[in-house]
Design a protein around this motif. Sequence first.
Motif, short mmCIF file in Angstrom:
data_model
loop_
_atom_site.label_atom_id
_atom_site.label_comp_id
_atom_site.label_asym_id
_atom_site.label_seq_id
_atom_site.Cartn_x
_atom_site.Cartn_y
_atom_site.Cartn_z
N LEU A 289 0.84 -1.20 0.00
CA LEU A 289 0.00 0.00 0.00
C LEU A 289 0.88 1.25 0.00
N PRO A 290 1.22 1.76 -1.18
CA PRO A 290 1.99 3.01 -1.23
C PRO A 290 1.12 4.21 -0.89
N MET A 291 1.67 5.13 -0.11
CA MET A 291 0.95 6.33 0.33
C MET A 291 1.19 7.44 -0.70
N VAL A 292 0.37 7.45 -1.74
CA VAL A 292 0.60 8.36 -2.87
C VAL A 292 -0.23 9.64 -2.72
N TYR A 293 -0.16 10.27 -1.56
CA TYR A 293 -0.92 11.49 -1.32
C TYR A 293 -0.36 12.62 -2.20
N PRO A 294 -1.16 13.22 -3.07
CA PRO A 294 -0.64 14.28 -3.94
C PRO A 294 -0.01 15.44 -3.19
N SER A 295 -0.52 15.77 -2.01
CA SER A 295 0.01 16.90 -1.25
C SER A 295 1.43 16.65 -0.76
N HIS A 296 1.87 15.40 -0.78
CA HIS A 296 3.17 15.08 -0.22
C HIS A 296 4.28 15.00 -1.28
N TYR A 297 3.93 15.27 -2.52
CA TYR A 297 4.95 15.34 -3.57
C TYR A 297 5.34 16.80 -3.78
N PRO A 298 6.63 17.11 -3.82
CA PRO A 298 7.07 18.50 -3.97
C PRO A 298 6.86 19.01 -5.38
N HIS A 299 6.92 20.31 -5.52
CA HIS A 299 6.77 20.95 -6.82
C HIS A 299 7.76 20.35 -7.82
N GLY A 300 7.28 20.05 -9.00
CA GLY A 300 8.12 19.46 -10.04
C GLY A 300 8.01 17.96 -10.15
N SER A 301 7.43 17.31 -9.17
CA SER A 301 7.25 15.86 -9.25
C SER A 301 6.38 15.50 -10.44
N PHE A 302 6.76 14.46 -11.15
CA PHE A 302 6.05 14.01 -12.35
C PHE A 302 5.95 15.12 -13.40
N LEU A 304 5.10 18.13 -12.82
CA LEU A 304 3.97 18.98 -12.48
C LEU A 304 4.41 20.12 -11.57
N PRO A 305 4.04 21.34 -11.89
CA PRO A 305 4.43 22.46 -11.02
C PRO A 305 3.75 22.42 -9.66
N HIS A 306 2.55 21.84 -9.59
CA HIS A 306 1.80 21.80 -8.33
C HIS A 306 1.07 20.46 -8.24
N PRO A 307 1.77 19.39 -7.83
CA PRO A 307 1.18 18.05 -7.83
C PRO A 307 -0.13 17.94 -7.05
N ASN A 308 -0.26 18.70 -5.97
CA ASN A 308 -1.47 18.60 -5.17
C ASN A 308 -2.72 18.99 -5.95
N ALA A 309 -2.54 19.78 -7.00
CA ALA A 309 -3.67 20.21 -7.83
C ALA A 309 -3.95 19.23 -8.97
N GLU A 310 -3.16 18.16 -9.07
CA GLU A 310 -3.32 17.18 -10.14
C GLU A 310 -3.42 15.77 -9.58
#
Length: 420
Positions: A289-302, A304-310
């Motif tokens: 069970l990976p904890m893939v919470y979007p809010s926990h990825y920093p800017h630029g991940s994948f 994306l400039p703002h991963p929490n919004a995607e």
Amino acid sequence: MIRFALLFLALTACGRGDARSVPDSSAIAPRRDSVPRTGATAPPSRPAVATPSLESEKIVLAEAPVVRGLYVNRFAAQSANKMRRLIALADSTEINAFVIDIKDEFGLNYTSGDSMVKRNAGRAGTIPNLPALLDTLKAHQIVAIARIVTFKDSVAARMNPAHIIRQPNGEAWRDHKGISWVNPFDAQIREYDIRVAEEVARLGFAEIQFDYIRFPEPFQSLPKQIFPGSTTESKPQALQDFLLQACGRLHRLDVRCAADIFGLVTTVPGALEIGQQWEHLAPVTDVLLPMVYPSHYPHGSFGLPHPNAEPYLVVDSAISKAHKRDMKLGLAQPEHVRPWLQAFTLGAPRYGPRELEEQKRGVYAAGYDGWVLWHPGSNYDAVQAGLEKTLVSRKKPWAPATVPRAAPSTRGNARDSIPR
């Protein structure tokens, strides 16, 4: 070993659209009052894990059912009113499982009959009548999953000072919050956690989920970690060996064995400094069970400039990578990967039904049907409207991405507001 700054993953782990628009590939339970929900009973028997390593014998894992669950913290599980509300939510939606705190950072959440276990119970109360609760969940066709926090155990550390992580000067090592951790290399600590798992498995839990199955972060601002009694075994090997032993004993009780991991484990090719590596953990667990919470990825991940919004793209990217790594290992179990999804708000935007639907859609696009929602307070009102009314398969046929997704950055800001 790959160095990282993973404070953004502190939690013990681009498309727009409606998840309901995905075609129904098959009905898992089209009617709550006529079709039992998949996974409400114990899993089929499977061979016990008896070998100390993966080199001498390939481990054959059982198929896990489709699970769409909610995290239930210790205090919610102790409250009859709270449990009635959560059960009513499950009865009226696709939710078919509860991940219940049975052993957390505060000790046990049940009354143990094992003398070794009882001495580490703690003082935070227990579920008043766990067997009755399990009977109630079974009657409502809700899968009971026990969450067991392993190595971040302040109670066991206090009660067993000979079995903790230490500093070079011999004093107890403590994390940034002043918490002592037990030593993951220690055989007696491993035995304690497995004894807890076996005891609650016999009470009726269909799955045991080990959390904090890791070492603490070795921040440069903290003293060096010393592990008394450790040998040349690496951190990834130590975690793998613990799960080999634990899962083998749980399989003999006909119970599934699962582990929570950082979301970054799906995308980083090597081992994190906390010891987690996909190729060490995936072959020895029924579910990861990976904890893939979007809010926990920093800017630029994948990219994306703002991963929490995607939320869709973050989850799809992370879980697709996990699927690809499973296939490379020859692990084709349909529900071997079951991500933790974000049901809380941490920064902008505020998470509600749409954000939940987008995360779910990312899971289905990556080829899986199951997930579990995390809210530290077990409050799901804000996202409830994003739950479907029935448990229906939504996953799409999975294929490796034709365009490689950008790996997440390992740089980020501290995120300590969500206890995970």
